[in-house]
Each structure stands twice: as structure tokens, then as C-alpha cells.
Design an enzyme around this catalytic site. Structure first.
Site, PDB file in Angstrom:
ATOM      1  N   TRP A 130     113.031 103.414  28.683  1.00  0.00           N
ATOM      2  CA  TRP A 130     111.913 102.583  28.227  1.00  0.00           C
ATOM      3  C   TRP A 130     112.489 101.250  27.732  1.00  0.00           C
ATOM      4  CZ3 TRP A 130     109.652 102.710  22.745  1.00  0.00           C
ATOM      5  CH2 TRP A 130     108.436 102.026  22.695  1.00  0.00           C
ATOM      6  N   ASP A 211     113.638 111.310  21.770  1.00  0.00           N
ATOM      7  CA  ASP A 211     112.388 110.544  21.703  1.00  0.00           C
ATOM      8  C   ASP A 211     111.294 111.400  22.345  1.00  0.00           C
ATOM      9  OD1 ASP A 211     110.255 108.840  21.957  1.00  0.00           O
ATOM     10  OD2 ASP A 211     111.365 107.209  22.903  1.00  0.00           O
ATOM     11  N   LYS A 246      99.961 108.986  22.193  1.00  0.00           N
ATOM     12  CA  LYS A 246      99.398 109.468  23.450  1.00  0.00           C
ATOM     13  C   LYS A 246      98.669 110.796  23.267  1.00  0.00           C
ATOM     14  CE  LYS A 246     101.399 105.955  25.070  1.00  0.00           C
ATOM     15  NZ  LYS A 246     102.782 105.679  25.054  1.00  0.00           N
TER      16      LYS A 246
HETATM   17  C1  LIG Z   1     109.454 106.566  25.730  1.00  0.00           C
HETATM   18  C2  LIG Z   1     108.594 106.051  24.639  1.00  0.00           C
HETATM   19  N1  LIG Z   1     108.997 106.185  23.374  1.00  0.00           N
HETATM   20  C3  LIG Z   1     108.267 105.765  22.342  1.00  0.00           C
HETATM   21  C4  LIG Z   1     107.053 105.159  22.550  1.00  0.00           C
HETATM   22  C5  LIG Z   1     106.365 104.696  21.300  1.00  0.00           C
HETATM   23  O1  LIG Z   1     105.045 104.668  21.256  1.00  0.00           O
HETATM   24  P1  LIG Z   1     104.250 104.173  19.981  1.00  0.00           P
HETATM   25  O2  LIG Z   1     105.123 103.267  19.174  1.00  0.00           O
HETATM   26  O3  LIG Z   1     103.074 103.464  20.547  1.00  0.00           O
HETATM   27  O4  LIG Z   1     103.889 105.398  19.208  1.00  0.00           O
HETATM   28  C6  LIG Z   1     106.577 104.976  23.850  1.00  0.00           C
HETATM   29  C7  LIG Z   1     105.304 104.293  24.126  1.00  0.00           C
HETATM   30  O5  LIG Z   1     104.997 103.834  25.173  1.00  0.00           O
HETATM   31  C8  LIG Z   1     107.367 105.445  24.917  1.00  0.00           C
HETATM   32  O6  LIG Z   1     106.980 105.322  26.197  1.00  0.00           O
END
Ligand SMILES: Cc1ncc(COP(=O)(O)O)c(C=O)c1O
Length: 401
Positions: A130, A211, A246
Site C-alpha cells: 500500500w 496490518d 472497511k
Molecule cells: C493496507 C491498508 N492498511 C491500512 C489502511 C488504513 O485505513 P484507514 O486509515 O482508513 O483505517 C488501508 C486503507 O486503505 C489499507 O489499504
């Protein structure tokens, strides 16, 4: 002082979204942005969340600060979900969970924690990963490096290469893993491969950082935390950065958590004080709204089972779309093999398109995605899938593939 700062280029995904919004083609499709969408293309609130929010508002009598740990009922309930009931029971006093502003906040606190424990050390992440991972760790003063993960030719995991690279890591290193639904490639290790990865972690002594942003979107809430359970059973220390964005669809409420497992309860308690000191000088106090709502859901049998059903239906929709897409691509007579889409999981996959093909989809058919051809499968639905497949066929035939 600020006069010399130059405007930065827009984030590629947000740039695509802006272009999509301006496009007047009624058949346009946005495959770029990473949020779940239902059959009508919306990102709705979950019914369990709507109901719990009403309860929360009725009960709330003050908006005074929460204190550094945040909503403690959320922390314990989410910890049970992340580690599973059995581990939360057996290793409970060695686990510390603290709410954070989203999964991103959890990753940043994790980065600050590793930087405090081992300044300037290296965080090893999958190639690819990511995009935000690449930015978060250096921002805390750590170094980034990568290990092999995705094979473009076979659209599958480079397991042997990954294991060979991880075998070189040791106690000074942190290794970042995606628990499930890998973003961006959609490829997960099998349970047998997770056994081997976690054995290697125990043998080499590196610190695993998991993660978990999509728990419940791959197989089930219980199965998707396999990596967390195996690392916890085999390794003395573990960090988990989790997100509720999500699986509770509370994206903008910013709900996540950092969980730490250490060898001893006293050590975990000590680490918790370090976390509180790190967050104090960052955002001072955590936000209440989202975690208070999730606390209500996870402490109400009726709401929890409704939520579990809602997670299941999001997962089933994505998995169904993957099968449907592969079927329609074959029916359309496209020769290139896209069957790998069905073997991958979560919202994202690489379509394996050339940049010229991505641009042709955008310019000729108003189908928007990033140059890497990462697509959000959840953006497809009955109403737009045929158009997508026909457009793909047209682009591939004119590019000679
Ligand atoms: C791999 C991954 N880690 C962490 C996140 C963190 O999401 P958020 O900060 O919106 O909770 C995302 C969101 O797209 C993600 O795809």
C-alpha cells in the site's frame, strides 16, 4: 518561512477521482478509489452501525476528554476480534490494545514505537505494498526496504523468494505483513505458507508488524486473523495495526487500533505507557464517536450478529463479483487469462494491463483506474460489468493482446 514550499503533485488516486467526477459520460466507472461499494455503487452505512449510533447518542451525556486509552470497552472487544477469543483469553494480559485514528493512525503509532525502541532501524515491506506504507515509516525516522512478494508474470505469490529474503532478517528488523486481502495485489499466503512464514519469524527473531485493514473480507472474521494468531503463538513480540474503516464501513469516523504483544504482562503494561506518551505528543487524545459505536455493537448480541451478517454479505458480494468477472471475460472471447482474479481476494487486484491500456480505458471508455492497473473489484456491479468487459476486450484487441 513557508514561502519556498512548492505545491506537491496530486495523489494519483485522488487525481483519478477528480477526473472521474468531471467526466460527463453516463457509463463512466471509477475503479480507483479503495472503498467498498454495493450493487448500486454506493458506500452505505451498515444497519448495525446506524442502530448503535442512535443508542450512543441517546446515552452520551458529555464530550469531555476520554483519556489516553480511549474507549476501553472498544479496546477489549476489538482485541478479542483481532486475536480471536482463545488467544485473548490465554495471552490477554500480554496484549495491550489502544484505539487510534484509523488504521493509518495505528501504523503511525507503530512506526513511532519502533523508532523509540530501535531508532533508525529498517521496516521490510512486501513489494508491492500500500502506497501509504512507504510514506509512514520514514516519516517516523525509520528506513524502508522491501521483500519479494508479487510475481507479475504468474499473478501469484513469490513465496520462495520471499522466504529467502526474510531468512536474512534478524532481531534488529521489523517486517510488515498484510493479514489478508493484500492491497494492492489481492494475493495472500495460504495457511500452510503462513505456518512457514511464522516459523521463520520465530527462528530469525525479527519483529512482525501485521496490518489488518480488511478482516472479514477474505474468508471470515475468524479465518482472516490466522497470521495474527500464528505470530502470537510462535513469536515473543508482535505489533498489529488494525482498521475498522472497511469492515464496519466507518471510514470517515477514523477507527483503528494498535495492539502489542510482548513476553510478559509487565512489559506490555510498560509499552502501553510508551504508546500513551507517543500519542500525547501527536494527537493528544483519541476520538470517541466511532469506537463508542463499535463498543455498543460488540457488546450487544443482536447488533453483533447483524454486523457479522453485514460483513459476510460484503465479502460474498466481492467474491461473487470476482467469479462473475472471470466468467464474463471468458464469454467475451478475451484470450488473455484473467482467471487469477478468482484466486485472489479482497477488493483489489492488478489487472496486469500496460499503462497505454489503462489510458485507453480512461480516454476512450471513461473507465478510470491508476496506472498500475490496480482495480477495486467492488466498484463493479450488474449495471456496469458488461460495459467494463466489452471496453476491456476492445482495448486489448487494439493493443494486440
Ligand atoms: C493496507 C491498508 N492498511 C491500512 C489502511 C488504513 O485505513 P484507514 O486509515 O482508513 O483505517 C488501508 C486503507 O486503505 C489499507 O489499504
Amino acid at each position: 518561512m513557508l514561502d519556498h514550499l512548492k505545491a506537491l503533485p496530486p495523489d494519483p488516486i485522488l487525481g483519478i477521482l477528480a477526473a472521474y467526477k468531471l467526466d460527463t459520460n453516463p457509463r463512466k466507472i471509477d475503479l480507483g478509489i479503495g472503498v467498498y461499494r454495493d450493487e448500486s455503487g454506493e458506500t452505505p452505512m451498515l444497519e448495525s452501525v446506524v442502530r448503535a449510533e442512535k443508542i450512543m447518542i441517546a446515552k452520551q451525556t458529555s464530550k469531555t476528554y476520554l483519556g489516553p486509552p480511549g474507549v476501553t470497552g472498544f479496546n477489549s472487544a476489538i482485541s478479542r476480534l483481532i486475536f480471536g477469543e482463545a488467544l485473548a483469553e490465554s495471552a490477554g494480559d500480554r496484549i495491550v490494545t489502544v484505539q487510534t485514528p484509523g488504521g493509518t493512525g495505528a501504523l503511525r503509532v507503530a512506526a513511532d514505537l519502533v523508532q523509540t525502541a530501535n531508532p533508525g532501524s529498517t521496516v521490510w515491506m512486501s513489494d508491492p505494498t500500500w502506497g501509504n506504507h512507504l510514506a509512514i515509516f520514514p516519516a517516523a525516522g525509520l528506513k524502508n526496504s522491501s521483500y519479494p512478494y508479487f510475481d507479475k508474470a504468474s499473478n501469484a505469490l513469490r513465496f520462495d523468494d520471499m522466504m529467502a529474503a526474510l531468512a536474512l532478517r534478524g532481531p534488529q528488523d521489523t517486517v510488515l505483513f498484510h493479514a489478508c486481502c493484500h492491497n494492492p495485489c489481492g494475493v495472500s499466503p495460504t495457511p500452510e505458507q503462513w505456518e512457514k512464514i511464522t516459523d521463520l519469524a520465530a527462528e530469525r527473531g525479527f519483529l512482525p508488524l501485521v496490518d489488518m485493514a480488511y478482516q472479514g473480507f477474505e474468508n471470515s472474521l475468524e479465518e482472516d486473523n490466522l497470521a495474527v494468531r500464528l505470530f502470537s503463538e510462535k513469536c515473543p513480540e508482535l505489533i498489529v495495526a488494525s482498521s475498522c474503516s472497511k469492515n464496519f464501513a466507518v471510514y470517515r469516523d477514523r477507527v483503528g487500533a494498535i495492539s502489542i504483544l510482548t513476553k510478559r504482562a509487565e512489559q506490555s503494561a510498560a509499552v502501553e505507557t510508551v504508546i500513551h506518551s507517543l500519542t500525547r505528543k501527536n494527537y493528544s487524545m483519541p476520538p470517541a464517536h466511532g469506537p463508542a459505536v463499535i463498543d455498543i455493537i460488540l457488546h450487544d448480541a443482536g447488533l453483533e450478529s447483524l454486523w457479522r451478517e453485514e460483513v459476510k454479505s460484503m465479502r460474498q458480494r466481492i467474491n461473487g463479483l470476482r467469479g462473475e468477472l472471470v466468467r464474463k471475460i471468458a464469454e467475451q472471447g478475451i484470450e488473455r487469462d484473467f482467471s487469477f482474479l478468482q484466486r485472489q481476494s479482497g477488493m483489489f487486484s492488478f489487472m496486469g494491463l500496460e499503462v497505454s491500456e489503462v489510458r485507453a480505458l480512461r480516454d476512450q471508455f471513461s473507465i478510470y483506474t491508476v496506472d498500475s492497473a490496480r482495480v477495486n473489484i467492488a466498484s463493479l456491479n450488474e449495471g456496469n460489468m458488461d460495459y467494463f468487459v466489452q471496453s476491456l476486450a476492445s482495448v486489448l484487441s487494439s493493443s494486440g493482446h
